[in-house]
Design an enzyme around this catalytic site. Structure first.
Site, short mmCIF file in Angstrom:
data_model
loop_
_atom_site.label_atom_id
_atom_site.label_comp_id
_atom_site.label_asym_id
_atom_site.label_seq_id
_atom_site.Cartn_x
_atom_site.Cartn_y
_atom_site.Cartn_z
N SER A 126 13.66 -69.96 -105.35
CA SER A 126 13.50 -71.11 -104.46
C SER A 126 12.11 -71.16 -103.86
O SER A 126 11.48 -70.12 -103.62
CB SER A 126 14.53 -70.99 -103.33
OG SER A 126 14.23 -71.89 -102.29
N TYR A 151 19.14 -65.95 -96.26
CA TYR A 151 19.23 -66.59 -97.58
C TYR A 151 17.88 -66.50 -98.31
O TYR A 151 17.81 -66.07 -99.46
CB TYR A 151 19.66 -68.05 -97.44
CG TYR A 151 19.29 -68.88 -98.64
CD1 TYR A 151 20.03 -68.82 -99.81
CD2 TYR A 151 18.14 -69.69 -98.63
CE1 TYR A 151 19.65 -69.54 -100.94
CE2 TYR A 151 17.76 -70.41 -99.74
CZ TYR A 151 18.52 -70.33 -100.89
OH TYR A 151 18.13 -71.04 -102.00
N LYS A 155 16.36 -64.38 -101.87
CA LYS A 155 15.59 -64.90 -103.01
C LYS A 155 14.34 -64.04 -103.21
O LYS A 155 13.98 -63.71 -104.34
CB LYS A 155 15.22 -66.37 -102.82
CG LYS A 155 16.43 -67.30 -102.87
CD LYS A 155 17.16 -67.24 -104.23
CE LYS A 155 18.42 -68.07 -104.26
NZ LYS A 155 19.27 -67.83 -105.45
C1 UD1 Z 1 16.92 -75.54 -98.15
C2 UD1 Z 1 16.21 -74.23 -98.24
C3 UD1 Z 1 15.94 -73.91 -99.68
C4 UD1 Z 1 17.24 -73.90 -100.44
C5 UD1 Z 1 17.87 -75.25 -100.32
C6 UD1 Z 1 19.23 -75.23 -101.02
C7 UD1 Z 1 14.64 -73.50 -96.51
C8 UD1 Z 1 13.36 -73.79 -95.81
N1 UD1 Z 1 14.96 -74.34 -97.49
O1 UD1 Z 1 15.96 -76.50 -98.53
O2 UD1 Z 1 15.35 -72.68 -99.80
O3 UD1 Z 1 17.00 -73.57 -101.78
O4 UD1 Z 1 18.06 -75.57 -98.95
O5 UD1 Z 1 20.27 -75.02 -100.17
O6 UD1 Z 1 15.32 -72.58 -96.21
N2 UD1 Z 1 17.77 -82.93 -93.44
C9 UD1 Z 1 18.12 -83.89 -92.51
N3 UD1 Z 1 19.45 -84.13 -92.32
C10 UD1 Z 1 20.45 -83.46 -92.99
C11 UD1 Z 1 20.06 -82.48 -93.94
C12 UD1 Z 1 18.72 -82.24 -94.13
O7 UD1 Z 1 17.28 -84.50 -91.88
O8 UD1 Z 1 21.62 -83.71 -92.76
C13 UD1 Z 1 16.34 -82.67 -93.67
C14 UD1 Z 1 15.97 -81.23 -93.39
O9 UD1 Z 1 15.68 -81.03 -92.05
C15 UD1 Z 1 14.77 -81.06 -94.33
C16 UD1 Z 1 15.07 -81.99 -95.50
O10 UD1 Z 1 16.07 -82.89 -95.03
O11 UD1 Z 1 13.60 -81.50 -93.69
C17 UD1 Z 1 15.63 -81.26 -96.71
O12 UD1 Z 1 16.72 -80.45 -96.27
P1 UD1 Z 1 17.69 -79.70 -97.30
O13 UD1 Z 1 18.23 -80.66 -98.29
O14 UD1 Z 1 18.67 -78.91 -96.50
O15 UD1 Z 1 16.72 -78.75 -98.11
P2 UD1 Z 1 15.64 -77.69 -97.56
O16 UD1 Z 1 15.88 -77.31 -96.17
O17 UD1 Z 1 14.30 -78.22 -97.90
#
Ligand code: UD1
Length: 315
Positions: A126, A151, A155
């Protein structure tokens, strides 16, 4: 004879899409999954898309004796290892669950590969290994930073365990880690997709469930980041493209085209998109509304990250 690939976690989101692309590329596939965060109907979806019966074994990769039986029952020389937990927040509250499962499974797979003379492994890593990079885009030479969750740590440590094992076995095991940025979307047939159990942690399944009325409102975590619209920037890659990257990766190892016993590649698009942009594009393309509101930042989130894709492209 067709090459066979063992896919652990093959009933999950990326595992199902990769299984489809492996079969499209002419491989046989054996799927192992304990269905802890997936449903057996995902395998039916893969079978409908490919028209192939998929050998499926409901086995926990921590159960060495059961997994050994799978290694002995089928003839394969390659493994794609997806089986792992992936909820960042849960890993903070239950770190031992994550270390035990993610690292224990990986070590069991590597032990059984050595014991059964299986050579090639592609590891599901990741972009989280980079933390918040000081320079963007993140290249494979960008220094890894201390993981911001257990987590993420699994990785990083997982990559290290594989690298050490590949070096120690002097080529009896060759390995390749793919560092995924943000996989999104689904197979165009819609017979498989992203359906985590319970409330989704990731952005896109939350968007789709909100659009479908399963969830009332999407929380956007933060609009005060140092980015053009204040929401976080990510590199969203189509899951089918990501699945195809696995086919290329395993083919590279099988053909012996790898340049060292352990390699690692970013898999992204190289193009940043903000959380708010993604929501608006989803609304436009699908002609639906996604009710959402801005809330505070989510602890542990990075502000912005996207990939340099040069190495993967060139290789
Ligand atoms: C996270 C992990 C990544 C992991 C992936 C799969 C970190 C930094 N990243 O990615 O390593 O492989 O999940 O599980 O640990 N968001 C919202 N609302 C929501 C959900 C998400 O605003 O309900 C935003 C988050 O704050 C973020 C973006 O969307 O800025 C992407 O979030 P997400 O899809 O959870 O992925 P990552 O956090 O990038």
């Amino acid at each position: 004879m067709k090459e066979c690939v063992l896919v652990t976690g093959g009933a999950g989101y990326i595992g199902t899409h990769t299984t489809v692309e492996l079969i499209n590329a002419g491989y046989d596939v054996v799927v192992v999954d304990n269905l802890s965060n997936s449903d057996i109907s995902a395998i039916s979806g893969v079978e409908k898309i490919t028209g192939c019966k998929i050998p499926f074994e409901q086995v926990n990769c921590l159960d060495k004796a059961a997994l050994d039986k799978v290694f002995k029952k089928y003839k394969f020389n390659s493994v794609i290892h997806f089986a792992a937990y992936k909820a960042v927040g849960e890993s903070v509250s239950e770190p031992l669950k994550y270390y035990h499962n993610n690292l224990g499974s990986l070590m069991t797979v590597l032990e059984l590969m050595q014991e059964n003379g299986v050579k090639n492994i592609v590891f599901s890593s990741s972009a989280t290994v980079y933390g918040q990079p000081e320079e963007l885009p993140a290249t494979e030479n960008t220094p890894r930073q201390k993981a911001n969750s257990p987590y993420g740590n699994t990785k990083q440590i997982g990559e290290d365990i594989i690298a050490d094992t590949a070096r120690a076995t002097e080529g009896k095991i060759t390995a390749l880690a793919l560092r995924y940025f943000n996989p999104v979307g689904a197979h165009p047939s819609a017979l498989i997709g992203e359906l985590p159990k319970g409330v989704p942690n990731n952005l896109v399944p939350f968007i789709t469930q909100t659009a479908a009325g399963v969830r009332d409102c999407l929380n956007v975590f933060g609009d005060d980041y140092n980015t053009p619209d204040g929401s976080a920037l990510r590199d969203f890659i189509d899951v089918v493209d990501l699945a195809k990257a696995h086919v290329v990766a395993i083919g590279r190892l099988i053909a012996g085209k790898n340049k060292s016993v352990y390699e690692y590649f970013n898999i992204g698009t190289g193009k940043p998109l903000s959380v708010l942009e993604l929501i608006h594009i989803f609304e436009q393309v699908n002609g639906v509304k996604v009710p959402h509101k801005i809330v505070g930042r989510r602890p542990g989130d990075v502000e912005k990250i996207w990939a340099s894709t040069d190495l993967a492209k060139n290789e």
